[in-house]
Design an enzyme around this catalytic site. Structure first.
Site, PDB file in Angstrom:
ATOM      1  N   ASP A   1     -57.586 -23.015 -45.867  1.00  0.00           N
ATOM      2  CA  ASP A   1     -56.644 -23.742 -44.559  1.00  0.00           C
ATOM      3  C   ASP A   1     -57.219 -25.109 -44.567  1.00  0.00           C
ATOM      4  OD1 ASP A   1     -54.877 -24.013 -42.465  1.00  0.00           O
ATOM      5  OD2 ASP A   1     -56.278 -23.639 -41.143  1.00  0.00           O
ATOM      6  N   SER A   2     -56.454 -26.057 -43.630  1.00  0.00           N
ATOM      7  CA  SER A   2     -56.962 -27.113 -43.450  1.00  0.00           C
ATOM      8  C   SER A   2     -58.094 -27.156 -42.194  1.00  0.00           C
ATOM      9  CB  SER A   2     -55.958 -28.237 -42.772  1.00  0.00           C
ATOM     10  OG  SER A   2     -55.245 -27.317 -41.606  1.00  0.00           O
TER      11      SER A   2
ATOM     12  N   CYS B   1     -52.352 -22.439 -45.229  1.00  0.00           N
ATOM     13  CA  CYS B   1     -51.823 -23.678 -44.358  1.00  0.00           C
ATOM     14  C   CYS B   1     -50.201 -23.939 -44.800  1.00  0.00           C
ATOM     15  CB  CYS B   1     -52.783 -24.699 -44.787  1.00  0.00           C
ATOM     16  SG  CYS B   1     -52.350 -26.418 -44.180  1.00  0.00           S
TER      17      CYS B   1
ATOM     18  N   GLU C   1     -56.376 -24.894 -30.536  1.00  0.00           N
ATOM     19  CA  GLU C   1     -57.566 -25.129 -30.844  1.00  0.00           C
ATOM     20  C   GLU C   1     -58.357 -25.367 -29.599  1.00  0.00           C
ATOM     21  OE1 GLU C   1     -58.754 -27.347 -33.933  1.00  0.00           O
ATOM     22  OE2 GLU C   1     -57.379 -26.452 -35.098  1.00  0.00           O
TER      23      GLU C   1
ATOM     24  N   CYS D   1     -46.673 -22.655 -38.965  1.00  0.00           N
ATOM     25  CA  CYS D   1     -48.107 -23.280 -39.068  1.00  0.00           C
ATOM     26  C   CYS D   1     -49.056 -22.175 -38.575  1.00  0.00           C
ATOM     27  CB  CYS D   1     -47.842 -24.183 -37.713  1.00  0.00           C
ATOM     28  SG  CYS D   1     -49.502 -25.049 -37.137  1.00  0.00           S
TER      29      CYS D   1
ATOM     30  N   HIS E   1     -51.482 -22.150 -36.790  1.00  0.00           N
ATOM     31  CA  HIS E   1     -51.816 -21.893 -35.298  1.00  0.00           C
ATOM     32  C   HIS E   1     -50.980 -20.927 -34.205  1.00  0.00           C
ATOM     33  CE1 HIS E   1     -54.517 -24.653 -36.870  1.00  0.00           C
ATOM     34  NE2 HIS E   1     -55.191 -25.006 -35.419  1.00  0.00           N
TER      35      HIS E   1
HETATM   36  N1  DGL Z   1     -53.072 -25.376 -40.940  1.00  0.00           N
HETATM   37  C1  DGL Z   1     -51.798 -26.383 -40.692  1.00  0.00           C
HETATM   38  C2  DGL Z   1     -50.624 -25.515 -40.941  1.00  0.00           C
HETATM   39  O1  DGL Z   1     -50.421 -24.440 -41.138  1.00  0.00           O
HETATM   40  C3  DGL Z   1     -51.856 -26.744 -39.234  1.00  0.00           C
HETATM   41  C4  DGL Z   1     -53.037 -27.538 -38.979  1.00  0.00           C
HETATM   42  C5  DGL Z   1     -52.941 -29.016 -39.407  1.00  0.00           C
HETATM   43  O2  DGL Z   1     -52.136 -29.582 -39.231  1.00  0.00           O
HETATM   44  O3  DGL Z   1     -53.789 -29.152 -40.479  1.00  0.00           O
HETATM   45  O4  DGL Z   1     -49.630 -26.369 -41.076  1.00  0.00           O
END
Ligand code: DGL
Length: 248
Positions: A7-8, A70, A151, A181, A183
Protein backbone atom coordinates in the site's frame (compact mmCIF):
# COMPACT_ATOMS: atom_id res chain seq x y z
CA UNK A 1 1.13 -19.35 0.88
CA UNK A 2 3.37 -16.43 1.58
CA UNK A 3 1.86 -13.08 0.56
CA UNK A 4 3.13 -9.53 0.23
CA UNK A 5 0.64 -6.72 0.76
CA UNK A 6 1.54 -3.36 -0.75
CA UNK A 7 0.00 0.00 0.00
CA UNK A 8 1.00 3.64 -0.31
CA UNK A 9 0.89 3.89 3.50
CA UNK A 10 -0.98 2.53 6.48
CA UNK A 11 -4.41 2.23 4.80
CA UNK A 12 -3.71 -1.23 3.37
CA UNK A 13 -4.00 -2.58 6.90
CA UNK A 14 -7.76 -2.56 6.23
CA UNK A 15 -7.08 -5.24 3.61
CA UNK A 16 -4.76 -7.17 5.95
CA UNK A 17 -7.62 -7.19 8.47
CA UNK A 18 -9.83 -9.08 5.99
CA UNK A 19 -6.98 -11.51 5.18
CA UNK A 20 -6.56 -12.23 8.89
CA UNK A 21 -10.30 -12.69 9.43
CA UNK A 22 -10.38 -15.30 6.66
CA UNK A 23 -7.10 -16.95 7.78
CA UNK A 24 -5.86 -17.45 4.21
CA UNK A 25 -2.09 -17.03 4.54
CA UNK A 26 0.72 -18.60 6.52
CA UNK A 27 2.94 -15.54 6.22
CA UNK A 28 2.10 -11.89 5.49
CA UNK A 29 4.72 -9.28 4.58
CA UNK A 30 3.26 -5.76 4.61
CA UNK A 31 5.00 -2.85 2.93
CA UNK A 32 3.63 0.69 3.23
CA UNK A 33 5.36 3.53 1.41
CA UNK A 34 4.64 5.91 4.29
CA UNK A 35 7.41 8.29 3.20
CA UNK A 36 5.61 9.14 -0.04
CA UNK A 37 1.91 8.77 0.79
CA UNK A 38 -0.52 9.99 -0.58
CA UNK A 39 -0.27 8.43 -4.04
CA UNK A 40 -3.80 9.56 -4.86
CA UNK A 41 -2.70 13.03 -5.93
CA UNK A 42 0.31 11.88 -7.98
CA UNK A 43 0.53 11.27 -11.72
CA UNK A 44 0.56 7.94 -13.51
CA UNK A 45 4.34 7.77 -14.16
CA UNK A 46 5.19 8.50 -10.54
CA UNK A 47 2.70 5.89 -9.28
CA UNK A 48 4.16 3.27 -11.65
CA UNK A 49 7.73 4.13 -10.62
CA UNK A 50 6.90 3.77 -6.91
CA UNK A 51 4.99 0.54 -7.54
CA UNK A 52 7.98 -0.99 -9.36
CA UNK A 53 10.21 -0.11 -6.41
CA UNK A 54 7.80 -2.05 -4.21
CA UNK A 55 8.07 -5.03 -6.57
CA UNK A 56 11.86 -4.92 -6.12
CA UNK A 57 11.49 -4.71 -2.34
CA UNK A 58 9.28 -7.82 -2.31
CA UNK A 59 11.89 -9.81 -4.29
CA UNK A 60 13.75 -10.23 -0.98
CA UNK A 61 11.01 -12.47 0.39
CA UNK A 62 10.36 -15.30 -2.10
CA UNK A 63 6.62 -14.60 -2.18
CA UNK A 64 3.85 -16.65 -3.79
CA UNK A 65 1.65 -13.62 -4.33
CA UNK A 66 1.57 -9.83 -4.08
CA UNK A 67 -1.73 -8.16 -3.18
CA UNK A 68 -1.93 -4.54 -4.20
CA UNK A 69 -4.14 -3.16 -1.43
CA UNK A 70 -3.89 0.39 -2.76
CA UNK A 71 -6.70 1.28 -5.16
CA UNK A 72 -4.61 4.03 -6.77
CA UNK A 73 -1.74 1.64 -7.58
CA UNK A 74 -4.20 -1.06 -8.71
CA UNK A 75 -5.76 1.46 -11.09
CA UNK A 76 -2.48 2.52 -12.73
CA UNK A 77 0.39 0.10 -12.22
CA UNK A 78 -0.88 -3.48 -12.11
CA UNK A 79 0.30 -4.47 -15.62
CA UNK A 80 3.79 -3.06 -15.02
CA UNK A 81 4.00 -4.79 -11.64
CA UNK A 82 2.96 -8.11 -13.22
CA UNK A 83 5.63 -7.76 -15.92
CA UNK A 84 8.35 -7.19 -13.31
CA UNK A 85 7.34 -9.43 -10.41
CA UNK A 86 8.53 -12.98 -9.91
CA UNK A 87 5.13 -14.07 -8.52
CA UNK A 88 1.43 -13.41 -9.21
CA UNK A 89 0.10 -9.91 -8.56
CA UNK A 90 -3.55 -9.15 -7.82
CA UNK A 91 -5.19 -5.78 -7.25
CA UNK A 92 -8.22 -4.54 -5.38
CA UNK A 93 -9.89 -2.73 -8.31
CA UNK A 94 -10.54 -5.85 -10.38
CA UNK A 95 -11.66 -7.64 -7.21
CA UNK A 96 -13.97 -4.73 -6.31
CA UNK A 97 -15.55 -4.69 -9.76
CA UNK A 98 -16.26 -8.43 -9.57
CA UNK A 99 -17.54 -8.22 -5.98
CA UNK A 100 -19.94 -5.43 -7.01
CA UNK A 101 -21.16 -7.41 -9.98
CA UNK A 102 -21.63 -10.57 -7.88
CA UNK A 103 -23.51 -8.68 -5.20
CA UNK A 104 -25.83 -6.88 -7.64
CA UNK A 105 -26.25 -9.96 -9.87
CA UNK A 106 -28.51 -9.11 -12.80
CA UNK A 107 -29.50 -5.63 -11.52
CA UNK A 108 -27.55 -3.97 -14.31
CA UNK A 109 -29.35 -0.63 -13.87
CA UNK A 110 -28.52 -0.37 -10.14
CA UNK A 111 -27.09 3.02 -9.21
CA UNK A 112 -23.47 2.66 -8.13
CA UNK A 113 -21.51 5.43 -6.42
CA UNK A 114 -17.74 4.97 -6.76
CA UNK A 115 -15.58 6.76 -4.19
CA UNK A 116 -11.80 7.02 -4.41
CA UNK A 117 -8.77 9.27 -4.56
CA UNK A 118 -8.51 11.79 -7.40
CA UNK A 119 -6.09 9.51 -9.25
CA UNK A 120 -8.33 6.44 -8.94
CA UNK A 121 -11.39 8.35 -10.12
CA UNK A 122 -9.47 10.01 -12.98
CA UNK A 123 -8.21 6.60 -14.14
CA UNK A 124 -11.86 5.48 -14.62
CA UNK A 125 -10.64 1.97 -13.74
CA UNK A 126 -13.81 1.04 -11.80
CA UNK A 127 -16.06 2.59 -14.45
CA UNK A 128 -14.38 0.74 -17.30
CA UNK A 129 -14.55 -2.58 -15.43
CA UNK A 130 -18.20 -2.13 -14.45
CA UNK A 131 -19.28 -0.91 -17.90
CA UNK A 132 -17.65 -4.01 -19.42
CA UNK A 133 -19.93 -6.09 -17.21
CA UNK A 134 -23.02 -4.13 -18.28
CA UNK A 135 -23.41 -1.71 -15.35
CA UNK A 136 -24.09 1.76 -16.70
CA UNK A 137 -25.66 3.76 -13.87
CA UNK A 138 -22.35 4.88 -12.38
CA UNK A 139 -21.42 8.01 -10.42
CA UNK A 140 -17.67 8.40 -9.80
CA UNK A 141 -16.72 10.85 -7.05
CA UNK A 142 -13.27 11.75 -5.78
CA UNK A 143 -13.38 12.20 -2.00
CA UNK A 144 -9.73 12.85 -1.06
CA UNK A 145 -10.54 14.60 2.22
CA UNK A 146 -11.52 11.26 3.78
CA UNK A 147 -7.88 10.10 3.62
CA UNK A 148 -6.37 12.63 6.09
CA UNK A 149 -9.44 12.38 8.32
CA UNK A 150 -8.95 8.63 8.69
CA UNK A 151 -5.21 9.16 9.24
CA UNK A 152 -6.23 11.53 12.07
CA UNK A 153 -8.36 8.63 13.39
CA UNK A 154 -11.58 10.57 12.81
CA UNK A 155 -14.14 7.87 12.00
CA UNK A 156 -17.33 9.71 13.01
CA UNK A 157 -18.57 13.08 14.25
CA UNK A 158 -19.07 16.62 13.08
CA UNK A 159 -16.05 17.10 10.81
CA UNK A 160 -16.79 13.89 8.93
CA UNK A 161 -20.49 14.80 8.65
CA UNK A 162 -19.47 18.17 7.18
CA UNK A 163 -17.34 16.43 4.52
CA UNK A 164 -20.26 14.09 3.70
CA UNK A 165 -22.39 17.18 3.18
CA UNK A 166 -19.68 18.78 1.07
CA UNK A 167 -19.34 15.78 -1.23
CA UNK A 168 -22.78 14.18 -1.26
CA UNK A 169 -25.42 16.93 -0.92
CA UNK A 170 -26.48 16.81 -4.57
CA UNK A 171 -26.28 13.06 -4.97
CA UNK A 172 -29.21 10.68 -4.86
CA UNK A 173 -28.91 7.69 -2.57
CA UNK A 174 -27.06 4.89 -4.41
CA UNK A 175 -27.96 1.20 -4.33
CA UNK A 176 -24.28 0.29 -4.06
CA UNK A 177 -21.32 2.26 -2.79
CA UNK A 178 -17.78 1.23 -3.74
CA UNK A 179 -15.24 2.13 -1.03
CA UNK A 180 -12.51 2.51 -3.66
CA UNK A 181 -9.74 3.53 -1.27
CA UNK A 182 -7.93 1.68 1.50
CA UNK A 183 -8.97 4.26 4.09
CA UNK A 184 -12.71 4.27 3.48
CA UNK A 185 -13.63 0.99 5.25
CA UNK A 186 -12.67 2.79 8.46
CA UNK A 187 -15.59 5.18 7.95
CA UNK A 188 -17.99 2.56 6.60
CA UNK A 189 -20.29 2.80 9.65
CA UNK A 190 -20.61 6.56 9.23
CA UNK A 191 -21.24 6.13 5.49
CA UNK A 192 -23.84 3.43 6.15
CA UNK A 193 -25.58 5.78 8.61
CA UNK A 194 -25.52 8.60 6.08
CA UNK A 195 -26.83 6.64 3.10
CA UNK A 196 -28.97 4.14 5.03
CA UNK A 197 -28.42 0.48 5.82
CA UNK A 198 -29.92 -0.69 2.51
CA UNK A 199 -27.05 0.79 0.47
CA UNK A 200 -24.68 -2.06 -0.28
CA UNK A 201 -21.06 -1.25 0.65
CA UNK A 202 -18.22 -2.83 -1.34
CA UNK A 203 -15.04 -3.12 0.72
CA UNK A 204 -11.66 -3.79 -0.97
CA UNK A 205 -10.54 -6.26 1.73
CA UNK A 206 -13.65 -8.40 1.50
CA UNK A 207 -13.59 -8.12 -2.31
CA UNK A 208 -10.01 -9.39 -2.54
CA UNK A 209 -10.78 -12.32 -0.23
CA UNK A 210 -13.74 -13.26 -2.46
CA UNK A 211 -11.48 -12.95 -5.53
CA UNK A 212 -8.67 -15.04 -4.01
CA UNK A 213 -11.00 -17.78 -2.85
CA UNK A 214 -12.33 -18.02 -6.40
CA UNK A 215 -8.96 -17.99 -8.19
CA UNK A 216 -6.64 -19.88 -5.83
CA UNK A 217 -6.97 -23.21 -4.16
CA UNK A 218 -6.77 -22.64 -0.39
CA UNK A 219 -6.79 -25.97 1.39
CA UNK A 220 -5.77 -24.88 4.86
CA UNK A 221 -6.60 -22.14 7.38
CA UNK A 222 -3.87 -20.22 9.22
CA UNK A 223 -5.28 -18.71 12.43
CA UNK A 224 -1.87 -17.39 13.54
CA UNK A 225 0.10 -16.25 10.48
CA UNK A 226 3.60 -14.86 10.78
CA UNK A 227 3.52 -11.15 10.00
CA UNK A 228 6.19 -8.60 9.22
CA UNK A 229 5.48 -4.92 8.68
CA UNK A 230 7.76 -2.57 6.76
CA UNK A 231 7.40 1.16 6.17
CA UNK A 232 9.57 3.52 4.14
CA UNK A 233 9.28 6.08 6.95
CA UNK A 234 8.16 6.13 10.57
CA UNK A 235 7.68 2.37 11.11
CA UNK A 236 6.65 3.07 14.73
CA UNK A 237 3.48 4.72 13.50
CA UNK A 238 2.69 1.78 11.21
CA UNK A 239 3.22 -0.55 14.17
CA UNK A 240 0.95 1.55 16.40
CA UNK A 241 -1.85 1.66 13.82
CA UNK A 242 -1.44 -2.06 13.03
CA UNK A 243 -1.82 -2.94 16.71
CA UNK A 244 -4.96 -0.78 16.87
CA UNK A 245 -6.72 -1.64 13.59
CA UNK A 246 -5.77 -5.31 13.58
CA UNK A 247 -6.33 -5.69 17.33
CA UNK A 248 -2.97 -7.45 17.72
N1 DGL B 1 -3.98 3.80 -0.54
C1 DGL B 1 -4.62 4.82 -1.35
C2 DGL B 1 -5.76 4.18 -2.16
O1 DGL B 1 -6.30 3.16 -1.80
C3 DGL B 1 -5.15 5.97 -0.51
C4 DGL B 1 -4.07 6.85 0.07
C5 DGL B 1 -3.22 7.52 -0.99
O2 DGL B 1 -3.68 8.50 -1.63
O3 DGL B 1 -2.10 7.09 -1.17
O4 DGL B 1 -6.11 4.70 -3.20
Amino acid sequence: MKVGVFDSGIGGLSVVKSLLQHQLFEEIIYYGDTARVPYGIKDKNTIIRYALEAVEFFKNFDLDLIIVACNTVSAYALDEMRQNASCSVVGVVEAGVLATSNALKEKKNASILILGTKATINSQAYEIGLKDLGFLNLTPKATPLFVPLVEEEIYEGEILEATFKHYFTNLTKPEALILGCTHFPLISSALANYFGEDTLLIHSGEAIVEYLEKHFNFTQKFPLPQMKFFASENPENLRRVAVKWLEL
